[in-house]
Design an enzyme around this catalytic site. Structure first.
Site, PDB file in Angstrom:
ATOM      1  N   CYS A 131      18.185   3.178  11.902  1.00  0.00           N
ATOM      2  CA  CYS A 131      19.517   3.572  11.447  1.00  0.00           C
ATOM      3  C   CYS A 131      19.574   5.046  11.053  1.00  0.00           C
ATOM      4  O   CYS A 131      18.737   5.537  10.288  1.00  0.00           O
ATOM      5  CB  CYS A 131      19.907   2.694  10.255  1.00  0.00           C
ATOM      6  SG  CYS A 131      21.470   3.118   9.484  1.00  0.00           S
ATOM      7  N   HIS A 177       0.817  -1.209   0.000  1.00  0.00           N
ATOM      8  CA  HIS A 177       0.000   0.000   0.000  1.00  0.00           C
ATOM      9  C   HIS A 177       0.854   1.264   0.000  1.00  0.00           C
ATOM     10  O   HIS A 177       0.448   2.303  -0.523  1.00  0.00           O
ATOM     11  CB  HIS A 177      -0.947   0.007   1.203  1.00  0.00           C
ATOM     12  CG  HIS A 177      -1.948   1.127   1.151  1.00  0.00           C
ATOM     13  ND1 HIS A 177      -1.757   2.322   1.813  1.00  0.00           N
ATOM     14  CD2 HIS A 177      -3.108   1.256   0.466  1.00  0.00           C
ATOM     15  CE1 HIS A 177      -2.760   3.129   1.555  1.00  0.00           C
ATOM     16  NE2 HIS A 177      -3.596   2.512   0.744  1.00  0.00           N
ATOM     17  N   THR A 178       2.072   1.178   0.553  1.00  0.00           N
ATOM     18  CA  THR A 178       2.961   2.343   0.569  1.00  0.00           C
ATOM     19  C   THR A 178       3.323   2.773  -0.849  1.00  0.00           C
ATOM     20  O   THR A 178       3.448   3.973  -1.135  1.00  0.00           O
ATOM     21  CB  THR A 178       4.234   2.028   1.383  1.00  0.00           C
ATOM     22  OG1 THR A 178       3.844   1.617   2.696  1.00  0.00           O
ATOM     23  CG2 THR A 178       5.135   3.245   1.493  1.00  0.00           C
ATOM     24  N   CYS A 216      26.098   3.367  13.405  1.00  0.00           N
ATOM     25  CA  CYS A 216      25.510   4.489  14.144  1.00  0.00           C
ATOM     26  C   CYS A 216      25.010   4.041  15.521  1.00  0.00           C
ATOM     27  O   CYS A 216      24.970   2.851  15.832  1.00  0.00           O
ATOM     28  CB  CYS A 216      24.376   5.116  13.336  1.00  0.00           C
ATOM     29  SG  CYS A 216      22.890   4.075  13.218  1.00  0.00           S
TER      30      CYS A 216
END
Length: 380
Positions: A114, A49-50, A103
């Site tokens: 991240c 859906h994105t 990180c």
């Protein structure tokens, strides 16, 4: 070295030229991977859906022309300078976020967000040089969330690729690179229901059903599915849902309905719609003293979450999650092994399969609310 390493590859890609218009099959040029990049041959992808959300571009910065797609499985074709963890022929799942391993977030056991590779939907270029690896007649075609899997070949940052068991069927495990892991992880990693617990899941799309599957695997005694579409309930039974609640059927807030059904509230709830009222209901329907609600859905930018502070003082817990709290490179290979060991099911999420040239049919299916996941076969 592959015989195409270091060379520009010409291949087919489904290009979104403008918002809301059907994708167009084009021949694109895919440049070789640069420092810390990998070029991948995509074998299977699926529509999430994105993809539709950013294709419609109704509430976001429009970035076109663009190659969408972020749920996929493929094979490494070539690697750029500095890449040591992957080699030609490795099976990988591209992921819309990443894991640089350096990180503060990557070094934390508690976070998967991240700093370097966290999702950026507005960026259409690679981090190394600020340029696209896709072009048509010398004009750039933009990337999407660092993956752009609606192309026979794509270029990703190495930190956004999960190396997986080569025995795993890519046409099944490709769905783990986004929605299914997001929902499943929200339950097993964040809500953490115990055996015998009651669980409510708001929204029975692919992510919500994956949350239900997580509750089933954890041994929940009762899984209550909340959705406005009664047609979804029958399919939801396959994912362990025992009760279905349609808020439209009641003249009181759905959190009150659920509290009455469960003697004061559920032990855990997972919200997978992005609707802020559903988020509030998901929090207010958990039992005082020990109830935990987890928010998965992405709200509109102007939404505000409003609830009475006493709901917190009465020892309800509200949590949020991103990609099911999975670190892409570290954790997704482990989730693939869960499937290989029959500890979780994926086949039931896959309801349709189409060829790459018919990719617009996948958009039509999603628009109609038909099916759960549609696999797009690139070589057919």
């Amino acid at each position: 070295m592959s015989n195409t390493a270091g060379q520009v590859i010409r291949c087919k890609a489904a290009v979104a030229w403008e918002a809301g218009k059907p994708l167009v099959m084009e021949e694109v040029e895919v440049a070789p991977p640069q420092k810390m990049e990998v070029r991948v041959k995509i074998l299977f992808t699926s529509l999430c859906h994105t993809d539709v959300y950013f294709w419609e571009a109704k509430g976001q910065t429009p970035v076109f022309p663009r190659i969408l797609g972020h749920e996929a499985g493929g094979i490494v074709e070539s690697i750029g300078e500095g890449v040591t963890e992957l080699q030609l022929g490795d099976h990988v799942l591209p992921v819309f976020t990443g894991e640089c391993k350096e990180c503060a977030h990557c070094k934390s056991e508690e976070s998967n967000m991240c700093d370097l590779l966290r999702i950026n939907t507005d960026r259409g270029v690679m981090l190394n040089d600020g340029k696209s690896r896709f072009s048509i007649n010398g004009k750039p075609i933009y990337h999407f969330v660092g993956t752009s899997t609606f192309s026979e070949y794509t270029v990703c940052h190495v930190g956004s690729l999960a190396k997986i068991n080569p025995e795993a069927p890519l046409d099944k495990v490709c769905v783990l690179s986004c929605g299914i892991s997001t929902g499943f992880g929200a339950t097993v990693n964040v809500a953490k229901p115990k055996k015998g617990h009651t669980v409510a899941v708001f929204g029975l799309g692919a992510v919500g059903l994956a949350a239900c599957e997580g509750a089933r695997v954890c041994g929940a005694s009762r899984i209550i599915g909340i959705d406005l579409l009664p047609s979804r309930f029958e399919a939801a039974k396959n994912f362990g849902v025992t009760d279905f609640v349609n808020p439209k059927d009641h003249d009181k807030p759905v959190q009150e309905v659920i509290a009455e059904m469960t003697n004061g509230g559920v032990d855990r709830s997972i919200e997978c719609t992005g609707n802020v009222q559903a988020m509030i209901s998901a929090f207010e329907c958990v039992h005082d003293g020990w109830g935990v609600a987890v928010l998965v859905g992405v709200p509109n930018k102007d939404d505000a979450f409003k609830t009475h502070p006493m709901n917190f003082l009465n020892e309800r817990t509200l949590k949020g999650t991103f990609f099911g709290n999975y670190k892409p490179r570290t954790d997704i290979p482990v989730v693939v092994e869960k499937y290989m060991n029959k500890e979780m099911e994926l086949d039931k999420f896959i309801t349709h399969e189409i060829t790459f040239k018919d990719i617009n049919k996948a958009f039509d299916l999603m628009a109609k609310g038909e099916g759960i996941r549609c696999i797009i076969r690139m070589d057919a």
